[in-house]
Design a protein around this motif. Structure first.
Motif, PDB file in Angstrom:
ATOM      1  N   UNK A 113     113.836  -1.623 -33.010  1.00  0.00           N
ATOM      2  CA  UNK A 113     113.106  -1.085 -34.153  1.00  0.00           C
ATOM      3  C   UNK A 113     112.129   0.003 -33.704  1.00  0.00           C
ATOM      4  N   UNK A 114     111.426  -0.260 -32.603  1.00  0.00           N
ATOM      5  CA  UNK A 114     110.472   0.726 -32.069  1.00  0.00           C
ATOM      6  C   UNK A 114     111.219   1.969 -31.593  1.00  0.00           C
ATOM      7  N   UNK A 119     112.418   7.661 -32.495  1.00  0.00           N
ATOM      8  CA  UNK A 119     113.431   8.719 -32.607  1.00  0.00           C
ATOM      9  C   UNK A 119     113.358   9.383 -33.981  1.00  0.00           C
ATOM     10  N   UNK A 120     113.181   8.570 -35.014  1.00  0.00           N
ATOM     11  CA  UNK A 120     113.051   9.100 -36.379  1.00  0.00           C
ATOM     12  C   UNK A 120     111.812  10.001 -36.492  1.00  0.00           C
ATOM     13  N   UNK A 122     110.304  11.603 -34.108  1.00  0.00           N
ATOM     14  CA  UNK A 122     110.525  12.816 -33.311  1.00  0.00           C
ATOM     15  C   UNK A 122     111.330  13.837 -34.109  1.00  0.00           C
ATOM     16  N   UNK A 123     112.379  13.375 -34.801  1.00  0.00           N
ATOM     17  CA  UNK A 123     113.209  14.277 -35.609  1.00  0.00           C
ATOM     18  C   UNK A 123     112.416  14.889 -36.749  1.00  0.00           C
ATOM     19  N   UNK A 124     111.523  14.136 -37.343  1.00  0.00           N
ATOM     20  CA  UNK A 124     110.758  14.590 -38.505  1.00  0.00           C
ATOM     21  C   UNK A 124     109.463  15.327 -38.132  1.00  0.00           C
ATOM     22  N   UNK A 125     109.144  15.387 -36.843  1.00  0.00           N
ATOM     23  CA  UNK A 125     107.937  16.086 -36.412  1.00  0.00           C
ATOM     24  C   UNK A 125     106.659  15.319 -36.701  1.00  0.00           C
ATOM     25  N   UNK A 126     106.759  14.005 -36.792  1.00  0.00           N
ATOM     26  CA  UNK A 126     105.589  13.165 -37.051  1.00  0.00           C
ATOM     27  C   UNK A 126     104.824  12.986 -35.741  1.00  0.00           C
ATOM     28  N   UNK A 127     103.505  13.185 -35.772  1.00  0.00           N
ATOM     29  CA  UNK A 127     102.691  13.173 -34.557  1.00  0.00           C
ATOM     30  C   UNK A 127     101.936  11.877 -34.317  1.00  0.00           C
ATOM     31  N   UNK A 128     101.436  11.242 -35.372  1.00  0.00           N
ATOM     32  CA  UNK A 128     100.568  10.077 -35.200  1.00  0.00           C
ATOM     33  C   UNK A 128     101.123   8.906 -36.012  1.00  0.00           C
ATOM     34  N   UNK A 129     101.343   7.769 -35.326  1.00  0.00           N
ATOM     35  CA  UNK A 129     101.928   6.599 -35.984  1.00  0.00           C
ATOM     36  C   UNK A 129     101.138   5.338 -35.641  1.00  0.00           C
ATOM     37  N   UNK A 130     101.303   4.326 -36.493  1.00  0.00           N
ATOM     38  CA  UNK A 130     100.708   3.022 -36.235  1.00  0.00           C
ATOM     39  C   UNK A 130     101.837   2.012 -36.093  1.00  0.00           C
ATOM     40  N   UNK A 131     101.754   1.203 -35.050  1.00  0.00           N
ATOM     41  CA  UNK A 131     102.718   0.134 -34.850  1.00  0.00           C
ATOM     42  C   UNK A 131     101.943  -1.174 -34.871  1.00  0.00           C
ATOM     43  N   UNK A 132     102.263  -2.011 -35.846  1.00  0.00           N
ATOM     44  CA  UNK A 132     101.588  -3.302 -35.991  1.00  0.00           C
ATOM     45  C   UNK A 132     102.416  -4.329 -35.231  1.00  0.00           C
ATOM     46  N   UNK A 133     101.819  -4.897 -34.194  1.00  0.00           N
ATOM     47  CA  UNK A 133     102.536  -5.862 -33.364  1.00  0.00           C
ATOM     48  C   UNK A 133     102.066  -7.286 -33.611  1.00  0.00           C
ATOM     49  N   UNK A 134     100.947  -7.445 -34.241  1.00  0.00           N
ATOM     50  CA  UNK A 134     100.420  -8.779 -34.525  1.00  0.00           C
ATOM     51  C   UNK A 134      99.494  -9.268 -33.424  1.00  0.00           C
ATOM     52  N   UNK A 135      98.761 -10.315 -33.737  1.00  0.00           N
ATOM     53  CA  UNK A 135      97.793 -10.872 -32.788  1.00  0.00           C
ATOM     54  C   UNK A 135      98.326 -12.101 -32.074  1.00  0.00           C
ATOM     55  N   UNK A 136      99.524 -12.534 -32.442  1.00  0.00           N
ATOM     56  CA  UNK A 136     100.132 -13.670 -31.764  1.00  0.00           C
ATOM     57  C   UNK A 136      99.666 -15.019 -32.255  1.00  0.00           C
TER      58      UNK A 136
END
Length: 182
Positions: A113-114, A119-120, A122-136
């Protein structure tokens, strides 16, 4: 009444004009319509190969040569970039343009998924993203499994310039903000 007489005159004139005409022979096209074009083939093997390459691009066994880590906070800055980038990233200088949530995914699903998400972007020219991984909190031993794996996966991607733990209002220790190359 005059309209009917005009129509009769026109009909007679037309019939007089075409009295010597012979019907055309049916053409081959009338007998056999053109075949419908075949759909373009789907390159299934190529799609499988690209998906496997994405999966292989992120390894759980990657051991980084160096990283910036203060306690449990995730921080990373690729060599050759200004430390200002990291401080700006931590302060929320860049607007988050896209986000994903890894809650409920097992490690292999999360890795794919990551990889697909980056890759998506990069293709769209997106510079800043948030990935929520959780606190466990729901995992065994109440430890964040994906947090540590995500750290290694992100360091392996060339398009990742830096990442930092999200600010409290953006997910805090359960999320990371990632800056990607332009």
């Amino acid at each position: 009444m005059a309209d009917y007489e005009d129509n009769d005159d026109e009909s007679r004139l037309f019939l007089d004009a075409v009295k010597d005409a012979r019907p055309l022979k049916p053409s081959r096209l009338d007998q056999h319509p053109l075949p419908t074009p075949k759909p373009k083939p789907v390159p299934r093997q190529l799609l499988r190969d690209e998906r496997q390459a994405l999966a292989d691009s992120l390894s759980d066994g990657y051991i980084p040569a160096h990283e910036l880590e203060s306690g449990e906070e995730l921080l990373y800055l690729r060599d050759g970039h200004s430390p200002d980038i990291l401080s700006k990233l931590r302060r929320g200088h860049w607007v988050v343009q896209a986000a994903i949530d890894l809650h409920g995914l097992v490690s292999d699903e999360a890795r794919m998924y990551v990889a697909e998400f980056l890759a998506h972007c990069k293709k769209r020219g997106i510079r800043c993203v948030r990935i929520i991984h959780g606190k466990g909190l729901s995992s065994r031993n109440r430890e964040p499994v994906l947090k540590h794996k995500l750290r290694n996966w992100l360091m392996q991607k060339d398009e990742v310039i830096a990442y930092a733990q999200a600010r409290p209002q953006e997910g805090g220790s359960g999320a990371v903000i990632v800056l990607l190359k332009a």
